[in-house]
Design a protein around this motif. Structure first.
Motif, short mmCIF file in Angstrom:
data_model
loop_
_atom_site.label_atom_id
_atom_site.label_comp_id
_atom_site.label_asym_id
_atom_site.label_seq_id
_atom_site.Cartn_x
_atom_site.Cartn_y
_atom_site.Cartn_z
N HIS A 78 0.84 -1.20 0.00
CA HIS A 78 0.00 0.00 0.00
C HIS A 78 0.87 1.25 0.00
O HIS A 78 1.77 1.37 0.82
CB HIS A 78 -0.92 0.00 1.22
CG HIS A 78 -1.66 1.30 1.41
ND1 HIS A 78 -2.66 1.72 0.54
CD2 HIS A 78 -1.53 2.27 2.35
CE1 HIS A 78 -3.12 2.90 0.96
NE2 HIS A 78 -2.45 3.25 2.04
N PHE A 79 0.62 2.14 -0.93
CA PHE A 79 1.38 3.40 -1.02
C PHE A 79 0.60 4.50 -0.32
O PHE A 79 -0.52 4.84 -0.71
CB PHE A 79 1.63 3.77 -2.48
CG PHE A 79 2.34 5.09 -2.64
CD1 PHE A 79 3.68 5.21 -2.32
CD2 PHE A 79 1.66 6.21 -3.11
CE1 PHE A 79 4.34 6.43 -2.47
CE2 PHE A 79 2.31 7.42 -3.26
CZ PHE A 79 3.66 7.53 -2.94
N ASP A 80 1.17 5.04 0.75
CA ASP A 80 0.54 6.12 1.51
C ASP A 80 1.08 7.46 0.99
O ASP A 80 2.15 7.91 1.39
CB ASP A 80 0.85 5.97 3.00
CG ASP A 80 -0.03 6.86 3.87
OD1 ASP A 80 -0.26 8.03 3.48
OD2 ASP A 80 -0.49 6.40 4.93
N GLN A 81 0.33 8.08 0.09
CA GLN A 81 0.79 9.31 -0.54
C GLN A 81 0.96 10.43 0.45
O GLN A 81 1.88 11.24 0.36
CB GLN A 81 -0.19 9.73 -1.65
CG GLN A 81 0.30 10.94 -2.44
CD GLN A 81 -0.56 11.22 -3.65
OE1 GLN A 81 -1.39 10.40 -4.04
NE2 GLN A 81 -0.37 12.39 -4.27
N LEU A 82 0.08 10.49 1.44
CA LEU A 82 0.14 11.55 2.46
C LEU A 82 1.46 11.45 3.24
O LEU A 82 2.10 12.47 3.50
CB LEU A 82 -1.06 11.43 3.40
CG LEU A 82 -1.48 12.70 4.15
CD1 LEU A 82 -1.83 13.81 3.19
CD2 LEU A 82 -2.66 12.38 5.08
N ALA A 83 1.82 10.24 3.59
CA ALA A 83 3.08 10.04 4.31
C ALA A 83 4.27 10.40 3.44
O ALA A 83 5.21 11.06 3.89
CB ALA A 83 3.18 8.59 4.78
N ASP A 84 4.22 9.98 2.18
CA ASP A 84 5.34 10.23 1.27
C ASP A 84 5.54 11.73 1.03
O ASP A 84 6.68 12.21 0.98
CB ASP A 84 5.09 9.52 -0.06
CG ASP A 84 6.32 9.54 -0.95
OD1 ASP A 84 7.35 8.97 -0.56
OD2 ASP A 84 6.25 10.14 -2.04
N GLU A 85 4.44 12.47 0.91
CA GLU A 85 4.53 13.91 0.66
C GLU A 85 5.06 14.68 1.87
O GLU A 85 5.57 15.79 1.72
CB GLU A 85 3.16 14.45 0.27
CG GLU A 85 2.68 13.99 -1.10
CD GLU A 85 1.26 14.44 -1.40
OE1 GLU A 85 0.59 14.93 -0.45
OE2 GLU A 85 0.81 14.29 -2.55
N ASN A 86 4.93 14.09 3.05
CA ASN A 86 5.33 14.79 4.29
C ASN A 86 6.42 14.04 5.05
O ASN A 86 6.56 14.18 6.25
CB ASN A 86 4.10 14.97 5.19
CG ASN A 86 3.06 15.87 4.59
OD1 ASN A 86 3.17 17.10 4.64
ND2 ASN A 86 2.04 15.27 3.99
N ARG A 87 7.22 13.29 4.32
CA ARG A 87 8.25 12.45 4.92
C ARG A 87 9.21 13.24 5.81
O ARG A 87 9.48 12.87 6.96
CB ARG A 87 9.03 11.72 3.83
CG ARG A 87 10.09 10.76 4.36
CD ARG A 87 10.99 10.31 3.21
NE ARG A 87 10.26 9.57 2.22
CZ ARG A 87 10.35 8.25 2.05
NH1 ARG A 87 11.15 7.54 2.82
NH2 ARG A 87 9.66 7.64 1.10
N GLU A 88 9.75 14.34 5.29
CA GLU A 88 10.76 15.09 6.04
C GLU A 88 10.16 15.75 7.28
O GLU A 88 10.80 15.82 8.33
CB GLU A 88 11.42 16.15 5.14
CG GLU A 88 12.19 15.55 3.98
CD GLU A 88 13.21 14.52 4.44
OE1 GLU A 88 13.92 14.77 5.44
OE2 GLU A 88 13.29 13.45 3.80
N LEU A 89 8.91 16.24 7.18
CA LEU A 89 8.24 16.80 8.35
C LEU A 89 8.04 15.72 9.41
O LEU A 89 8.23 15.96 10.61
CB LEU A 89 6.89 17.41 7.96
CG LEU A 89 6.88 18.86 7.49
CD1 LEU A 89 5.46 19.28 7.12
CD2 LEU A 89 7.44 19.79 8.55
N LEU A 90 7.65 14.54 8.97
CA LEU A 90 7.44 13.43 9.91
C LEU A 90 8.73 13.08 10.66
O LEU A 90 8.70 12.80 11.86
CB LEU A 90 6.94 12.20 9.15
CG LEU A 90 5.42 12.06 9.01
CD1 LEU A 90 5.09 10.93 8.05
CD2 LEU A 90 4.78 11.83 10.36
N LYS A 91 9.84 13.09 9.97
CA LYS A 91 11.12 12.81 10.62
C LYS A 91 11.40 13.83 11.72
O LYS A 91 11.88 13.47 12.81
CB LYS A 91 12.25 12.82 9.59
CG LYS A 91 12.24 11.64 8.64
CD LYS A 91 13.44 11.72 7.72
CE LYS A 91 13.48 10.57 6.73
NZ LYS A 91 14.68 10.62 5.85
N LEU A 92 11.11 15.09 11.44
CA LEU A 92 11.33 16.14 12.44
C LEU A 92 10.38 16.00 13.61
O LEU A 92 10.75 16.23 14.76
CB LEU A 92 11.18 17.52 11.78
CG LEU A 92 12.24 17.89 10.75
CD1 LEU A 92 11.89 19.22 10.09
CD2 LEU A 92 13.62 17.99 11.42
#
Length: 274
Positions: free
Chosen positions: A154-168
Motif C-alpha cells: 500500500h502506497f501512503d501518498q500523504l506520508a510520502d509527501e510529508n516524509r521530512e516533516l514526519l522525521k522532524l
C-alpha cells in the motif's frame, strides 16, 4: 568505548595486537587542541587487516618530577571497513567534548545532496591539523541483525509527501508538528506519527531515520557479499534507500537476492580518504 566490534560480533583481540604492532601516530587535528593539557598527547595506533583497518586511541601524560613517569589511558578502539559507500563531505562538526566521554561521532554535510550524515570517523587521527576543503569518506552501517521485508502493498501518498516533516516530528520538533497539523489535520498527524514510530516498513517503501546516534534503514538490496576478518565471516550488503546508496555490515549469514527489501538498525562508521 565504541561498539563497532560488538555490533559485528568480532573479538577485541585485534585492539591489543594493533597497540603492540601497529603504526603509531600523534594526533594533531585541531578538534583536540582545547582538550589536551601541555603534558598530554593523544596517540593513535593503526593496523591494516585486509578490508578493515583498526584504530586504537590512547591518551598519554608525562609527569614532570624527579620520578618522572608516563601514564596511559586507552580511550577507544575502532574497526573501520574500507569497502563502504564513498561520499564527499564538507562542514564537519565533531561531537567530542572531553576525553572522559571519548567519541569520534561526526556530523558532516554531503556535498551533492546537502543531507547531513552522522558517523564515527574512525581515522580522525589521520586527518591533517586543518581540513582544506571537501573530504571523501567510505561509510558503512554496522548492524547486529538485518530483517527481510515483503514488498510494500500500500502506497501512503500523504506520508510520502510529508516524509521530512514526519522525521522532524519524531525528533520532537514542535514547529514541524504544528506545520504538519496545519497541512493534514491533527488526526492524520497523530496517525502518521504513530505508524512511523511503530511500523515504518508499512508506511514507506524505503526510509532512512536517524535517532539516538543510530540509523534505522529500510532499503532495497542491490548486492550481497561475504567478507572475512581473519577467521570471522561477515555479510556486506549494498542497498538503495531514499535515493541514497548505503553499505551495511552484519554478522548474519543472509540469503538475500537483488531487489529484496530489508530493514536494519545500527551505527554508521567511516574512514576518510587521506
Amino acid at each position: 568505548m565504541d561498539d563497532s566490534f560488538s555490533l559485528l560480533s568480532v573479538n577485541r583481540e585485534f585492539c591489543q595486537e594493533t597497540r603492540e604492532t601497529g603504526e603509531e601516530t600523534v594526533v594533531k587535528h585541531f578538534v583536540f587542541e582545547d582538550l589536551l593539557d601541555t603534558s598530554e598527547k593523544l596517540i593513535c595506533y593503526s593496523k591494516d587487516y585486509g578490508e578493515f583497518q583498526i584504530y586504537n586511541y590512547v591518551l598519554t601524560k608525562e609527569r614532570s618530577s624527579f620520578f618522572s613517569r608516563r601514564t596511559e589511558k586507552e580511550l577507544g578502539c575502532y574497526l573501520g571497513f574500507k569497502g563502504g559507500s564513498i561520499y564527499t563531505f564538507e562542514d564537519f562538526n565533531f561531537k567530542i567534548n572531553s576525553f572522559d566521554e571519548f567519541t569520534l561521532l561526526t556530523e558532516a554535510v554531503e556535498v551533492t545532496t546537502g543531507n547531513s550524515f552522522y558517523f564515527e570517523l574512525c581515522n580522525l587521527c589521520q586527518l591533517p591539523e586543518k581540513l582544506s576543503g571537501e573530504l571523501d569518506v567510505a561509510l558503512s552501517i554496522y548492524s547486529k541483525t538485518v530483517k527481510k521485508l515483503p514488498p510494500l502493498t500500500h502506497f501512503d501518498q500523504l506520508a510520502d509527501e510529508n516524509r521530512e516533516l514526519l522525521k522532524l516530528v519524531l525528533k520532537g520538533n514542535t514547529r514541524a508538528r504544528e506545520k504538519l497539523e496545519a497541512a493534514v489535520g491533527e488526526s492524520e498527524t497523530k496517525r502518521l506519527t504513530e505508524e512511523f514510530k511503530s511500523k515504518p516498513e508499512e508506511l514507506f517503501d524505503t526510509c532512512i531515520l536517524y535517532s539516538g546516534n543510530s540509523y534505522t534503514v529500510i532499503g532495497i538490496t542491490t548486492a550481497v557479499n561475504r567478507i572475512t576478518l581473519r577467521d570471522r565471516e561477515l555479510t556486506a550488503i549494498d542497498l538503495f534507500s531514499e535515493e541514497i546508496e548505503l553499505t551495511v555490515l552484519t554478522p548474519e549469514n543472509l540469503k538475500l537476492s537483488e531487489g529484496e527489501r530489508v530493514q536494519l538498525n545500527g551505527k554508521m562508521f567511516g574512514i576518510a580518504a587521506v
